[in-house]
Motif scaffolding. Structure first.
Motif, PDB file in Angstrom:
ATOM      1  N   LEU A   1     -11.783  14.767   1.121  1.00  0.00           N
ATOM      2  CA  LEU A   1     -11.399  14.919  -0.292  1.00  0.00           C
ATOM      3  C   LEU A   1     -12.453  15.667  -1.116  1.00  0.00           C
ATOM      4  CD1 LEU A   1      -9.828  11.407  -1.056  1.00  0.00           C
ATOM      5  CD2 LEU A   1      -8.646  13.508  -0.473  1.00  0.00           C
ATOM      6  N   MET A   2     -13.246  16.494  -0.469  1.00  0.00           N
ATOM      7  CA  MET A   2     -14.298  17.226  -1.186  1.00  0.00           C
ATOM      8  C   MET A   2     -13.691  18.166  -2.236  1.00  0.00           C
ATOM      9  SD  MET A   2     -17.511  17.831  -1.590  1.00  0.00           S
ATOM     10  CE  MET A   2     -18.368  17.302  -0.097  1.00  0.00           C
TER      11      MET A   2
ATOM     12  N   GLY B   1      -3.367   7.583   0.315  1.00  0.00           N
ATOM     13  CA  GLY B   1      -3.348   6.997  -1.026  1.00  0.00           C
ATOM     14  C   GLY B   1      -4.431   7.584  -1.907  1.00  0.00           C
ATOM     15  N   LYS B   2      -5.613   7.780  -1.340  1.00  0.00           N
ATOM     16  CA  LYS B   2      -6.704   8.384  -2.108  1.00  0.00           C
ATOM     17  C   LYS B   2      -6.352   9.811  -2.532  1.00  0.00           C
ATOM     18  CE  LYS B   2     -10.549   5.746  -0.080  1.00  0.00           C
ATOM     19  NZ  LYS B   2     -11.794   5.812   0.697  1.00  0.00           N
TER      20      LYS B   2
ATOM     21  N   VAL C   1      -8.610   2.652  -9.116  1.00  0.00           N
ATOM     22  CA  VAL C   1      -8.710   1.583  -8.109  1.00  0.00           C
ATOM     23  C   VAL C   1      -8.152   2.063  -6.776  1.00  0.00           C
ATOM     24  CG1 VAL C   1      -7.866  -0.713  -7.468  1.00  0.00           C
ATOM     25  CG2 VAL C   1      -8.674  -0.286  -9.795  1.00  0.00           C
ATOM     26  N   LEU C   2      -6.989   2.737  -6.811  1.00  0.00           N
ATOM     27  CA  LEU C   2      -6.394   3.235  -5.564  1.00  0.00           C
ATOM     28  C   LEU C   2      -7.290   4.284  -4.915  1.00  0.00           C
ATOM     29  CD1 LEU C   2      -3.959   3.231  -3.640  1.00  0.00           C
ATOM     30  CD2 LEU C   2      -2.925   5.009  -5.075  1.00  0.00           C
ATOM     31  N   LEU C   3      -7.931   5.122  -5.715  1.00  0.00           N
ATOM     32  CA  LEU C   3      -8.850   6.117  -5.164  1.00  0.00           C
ATOM     33  C   LEU C   3     -10.005   5.445  -4.435  1.00  0.00           C
ATOM     34  CD1 LEU C   3      -9.689   9.128  -4.974  1.00  0.00           C
ATOM     35  CD2 LEU C   3     -10.908   8.812  -7.127  1.00  0.00           C
ATOM     36  N   GLY C   4     -10.408   4.268  -4.906  1.00  0.00           N
ATOM     37  CA  GLY C   4     -11.532   3.575  -4.279  1.00  0.00           C
ATOM     38  C   GLY C   4     -11.162   2.779  -3.052  1.00  0.00           C
ATOM     39  N   GLU C   5      -9.939   2.208  -3.023  1.00  0.00           N
ATOM     40  CA  GLU C   5      -9.632   1.268  -1.937  1.00  0.00           C
ATOM     41  C   GLU C   5      -8.401   1.655  -1.119  1.00  0.00           C
ATOM     42  OE1 GLU C   5      -9.087  -2.272  -4.306  1.00  0.00           O
ATOM     43  OE2 GLU C   5      -6.889  -2.039  -4.298  1.00  0.00           O
TER      44      GLU C   5
ATOM     45  N   MET D   1       0.829  -1.208   0.000  1.00  0.00           N
ATOM     46  CA  MET D   1       0.000   0.000   0.000  1.00  0.00           C
ATOM     47  C   MET D   1       0.863   1.258   0.000  1.00  0.00           C
ATOM     48  SD  MET D   1      -2.834   1.452  -0.279  1.00  0.00           S
ATOM     49  CE  MET D   1      -3.961   0.071  -0.189  1.00  0.00           C
ATOM     50  N   GLU D   2       1.944   1.273   0.775  1.00  0.00           N
ATOM     51  CA  GLU D   2       2.793   2.465   0.790  1.00  0.00           C
ATOM     52  C   GLU D   2       3.472   2.662  -0.566  1.00  0.00           C
ATOM     53  OE1 GLU D   2       6.503   4.526   3.267  1.00  0.00           O
ATOM     54  OE2 GLU D   2       5.520   2.724   4.054  1.00  0.00           O
ATOM     55  N   ALA D   3       3.908   1.549  -1.189  1.00  0.00           N
ATOM     56  CA  ALA D   3       4.535   1.651  -2.507  1.00  0.00           C
ATOM     57  C   ALA D   3       3.525   2.155  -3.540  1.00  0.00           C
ATOM     58  CB  ALA D   3       5.092   0.293  -2.928  1.00  0.00           C
ATOM     59  N   ARG D   4       2.283   1.686  -3.458  1.00  0.00           N
ATOM     60  CA  ARG D   4       1.242   2.143  -4.390  1.00  0.00           C
ATOM     61  C   ARG D   4       0.982   3.642  -4.202  1.00  0.00           C
ATOM     62  NH1 ARG D   4      -3.842  -1.534  -3.506  1.00  0.00           N
ATOM     63  NH2 ARG D   4      -4.610  -0.373  -5.323  1.00  0.00           N
ATOM     64  N   GLU D   5       0.923   4.080  -2.953  1.00  0.00           N
ATOM     65  CA  GLU D   5       0.719   5.507  -2.684  1.00  0.00           C
ATOM     66  C   GLU D   5       1.839   6.341  -3.299  1.00  0.00           C
ATOM     67  OE1 GLU D   5       0.704   5.571   1.518  1.00  0.00           O
ATOM     68  OE2 GLU D   5      -1.332   4.782   1.737  1.00  0.00           O
TER      69      GLU D   5
END
Length: 716
Positions: free
Chosen positions: A570-571, A529-530, A520-524, A486-490
């Motif tokens: 995140l509005m 990360g989002k 996908v990252l924005l969703g999960e 997860m950190e690498a994806r972020e």
């Protein structure tokens, strides 16, 4: 003149856009506008530049050019430049859609291209021409203004928007420019008579000697000739008038203007003794007396006004003292100090001819020739030799077959790159980028994480972005975005965001499958990360071709979920992305299917200033689409008129503009409803008249669209 200059004839074909491609396009288009014939005898004629390309190049050149005009026509030149910049969205749609045939484009855009090229020449004259000459020739200059404005107004009047597939919102912006030009065509805004009469009296030597100082004071202020830089620039402009005459006798007109400039220069230097260095040097005679000697202007550096020791030529053709221009460049200035043109390269070419002439002049006048530095300034190394040795050792470990060594070396490089800019430069120069890329496919997730984060930290330095992209890094970064921890994806998402700041890289990144993985990252993903994914998606979706990819990847439902999230997380990011996607036909349809009107109306009424303007932008797109009547009716039910009026008066500049456009659409819709009800005898309910109120609001607010802009505004 003895120094190397760029004649005005050549300058007319040298635009100031920020990208070489735009410069190439405009140079070609201006050349074609002036000569449609073939080359030398026996050569085939060069293919004409398409009208759409000429339009785009001209608008980009105006948008990229310096916006400062220090002369009597400042207001008129700024207004013309501002209106051309407003055509930016129109140019972007021409590039993206290009649905019309070449014949239709040439017929529709040929007159506009010619008009814009004429306007570009006038703006360049206002920026580079002699300020004194512009006032003395005011009738001719104003005739040029009127001709350019009339040509632009007529060209915009005849544009077939439907054939060119131009959207409603962009069409409205172009029509706004057309309206402003039509108003400008009907009024002549001449420089004030006192200004002209003062200048003319000195030019003709027909003035009261007792009033001379007062006249010179007024002229120096109104001509903006109050500093050495301004006076030197005006002197160079007069030199250019002589140079552009092909070596012919400059005539009495230029000589009289030169004498007039000398009067103003003497007055300014008398009033401000500390304005610059003395204009003379002193030579020691054999009897011990000092003899004053005037240094020729062409031997002086335009920046320091001192005798040049090491004259060098920059890419615009101007000559400067090496030390002065190097200091100018290292201070972050990308333009030539004299011409204000963007320098295509920072390379400096020694002016051996001028250096020899200066030496000869010094010898003839009994002066010692100026000595130049025998060794040019060397750039300071980014890091010390010991630091470089440490980095080289870490790079060796990256190549080790031992996973532990790879992981520890990648982790240390990650920290070094985070620490400061010098480290980022030194690590990249040492060749770390390809080695770090090879670790992105490592089966060890921690090594992969350190490597992608090191690349993120390196990408903060602008020069490293190009190195990362040219190394083919994007597919490997997308691999980590899909499969890493997860950190690498972020951090992979953050790296893509950093790289996507450069417009051309948006296209590269969008074509590698990055957008679905970011969705996908924005969703999960985690909250961080989002946020990284949203930032990257926003940047990428600025490019029209990426909007469809994001919509088809399911971005709209996720964004609508964030917009309606009661926590408001995140509005800001969600509303910004929604505003961009709503300009795309697929995005408009997807947003419309999500029942967005109630939440958008609420946002217009009670959101933050930025979210209010973005909500109004989304509503404007929805009310311009296929189902606009449905959305207009729903907006009326939700009570949109009151918050819209408030936004039109108190919102941001963009928010006001969107609100005015929405109010006009709502007014037309309400009037149409009223007419339909009145056509039915049994109808008793009457719709309150709204059109007059909205029209008043529009009249009050439209003038605010005339404010200057450093770059052309986008209607999104």
């Amino acid at each position: 003149p003895l120094f190397t200059t760029l004649p005005l004839a050549a300058a007319a074909a040298s635009p100031l856009p920020s990208s070489p491609s735009a410069a190439t396009r405009l140079t070609r288009s201006l050349a074609m506008a002036g000569d449609r014939g073939g080359g030398e005898e026996g050569e085939p004629p060069e293919a004409p530049v398409p009208a759409a390309e000429r339009v785009a190049a001209a608008v980009e050149a105006v948008a990229a050019a310096p916006g400062e005009y220090r002369n009597a026509y400042r207001r008129q030149l700024l207004a013309l430049s501002r209106r051309i910049r407003l055509l930016g969205p129109f140019v972007e749609e021409l590039r993206e859609r290009r649905g019309a045939s070449k014949e239709v484009e040439e017929r529709a855009l040929g007159p506009l291209a010619a008009a814009l090229e004429g306007a570009l020449g006038l703006l360049r004259l206002g920026r580079e021409g002699s300020r004194i000459s512009l006032v003395l020739e005011r009738d001719s200059v104003m005739k040029k203004f009127q001709g350019v404005i009339s040509q632009l107004e007529q060209a915009l009047c005849d544009i077939p928007y439907n054939e060119l597939d131009i959207s409603d919102e962009v069409r409205e912006q172009v029509e706004l420019v057309h309206t402003q030009l039509k108003r400008a065509k009907e009024r002549i805004d001449m420089p004030d008579d006192e200004f002209y009469n003062d200048l003319r009296s000195l030019y003709d030597k027909n003035y009261d000697p007792s009033a001379e100082l007062a006249i010179l004071e007024r002229l120096s202020e109104k001509l903006h000739l109050m500093t050495i830089t301004d006076l030197t620039q005006e002197s160079l402009a007069l030199h250019e008038m002589v140079a552009s005459g092909g070596g012919q006798d400059p005539g009495e007109h230029v000589e009289k203007m030169s004498m007039l400039l000398k009067k103003i220069k003497d007055f300014v230097q008398t009033q401000n003794p500390d304005i610059g260095p003395p204009m003379v040097s002193r030579v020691l005679e054999s009897n011990g007396d000092q003899r004053p000697i005037t240094i020729p202007d062409e031997f002086r550096c335009p920046i320091s006004l001192e005798l040049m020791k090491d004259p060098v030529i920059v890419s615009t053709g101007q000559t400067y003292e090496r030390a002065c221009i190097e200091k100018w460049i290292t201070s972050g200035h990308p333009t030539c100090p004299t011409t204000q043109q963007k320098m295509s390269t920072t390379a400096l070419t020694p002016n051996y001819v001028l250096r020899s002439l200066i030496a000869q002049w010094c010898e003839a006048n009994g002066m010692e020739p100026p000595k130049r530095s025998t060794e040019p300034n060397k750039p300071t190394p980014a890091c010390s030799s010991s630091e470089r040795a440490n980095i080289d050792a870490l790079l060796s470990k990256l190549c080790s077959p031992d996973t532990e060594e790879q992981r520890s070396a990648a982790a240390e490089l990650r920290l070094l790159a985070k620490r400061n800019a010098n480290n980022r430069i030194c690590i990249a120069e040492a060749g770390a980028i390809p080695l770090l890329l090879s670790l992105l496919s490592s089966s060890d997730l921690r090594t992969q994480e350190h490597a992608v984060t090191a690349l993120l930290n390196l990408s903060i330095h602008e020069d490293n972005k190009a190195s990362i992209i040219s190394s083919g890094a994007v597919p490997s970064i997308v691999h980590v975005l899909k499969n890493g921890s997860m950190e690498a994806r972020e951090n992979a998402a953050a790296t893509l965001f950093s790289l996507s700041v450069i417009d051309e890289y948006k296209v590269t990144i969008g074509g590698t499958g990055a957008i679905p993985a970011l969705v996908v990252l924005l969703g999960e993903g985690s909250q961080r990360g989002k946020k990284d994914a949203a930032a990257a998606l926003f940047n990428l979706c600025i490019y029209q071709g990426n909007k469809g990819r994001a919509i088809r990847a399911g971005l709209v439902p996720l964004i609508m979920g964030l917009v309606t999230n009661p926590t408001g997380a995140l509005m800001d990011e969600a509303m910004a992305i929604l505003s961009i996607l709503s300009s795309h036909p697929e995005g408009k349809a997807a947003i419309g299917a999500a029942e967005p009107v109630p939440v958008l109306v609420e946002m217009i009424g009670s959101g933050t200033p930025r979210n209010r303007e973005n909500a109004a932008a989304v509503m404007l797109h929805l009310c311009s689409g296929e189902h606009h009547l449905v959305h207009l009716a729903r907006a009326q039910e939700c009570g949109i008129m009151v918050p819209l009026r408030e936004l039109a008066l108190n919102g941001t500049e963009r928010g006001k503009r969107k609100a005015v456009q929405l109010l006009e659409r709502m007014s037309r819709f309400l009037v149409q409803q009223q007419e339909e009800q009145e056509s039915q005898p049994q109808a008793s309910a009457q719709v309150p008249p709204q059109a007059t109120t909205e029209q008043v609001l529009e009249n009050d607010i439209t003038e605010q669209l005339d404010s200057p802009a450093s770059q052309y505004p986008m209607v999104v």
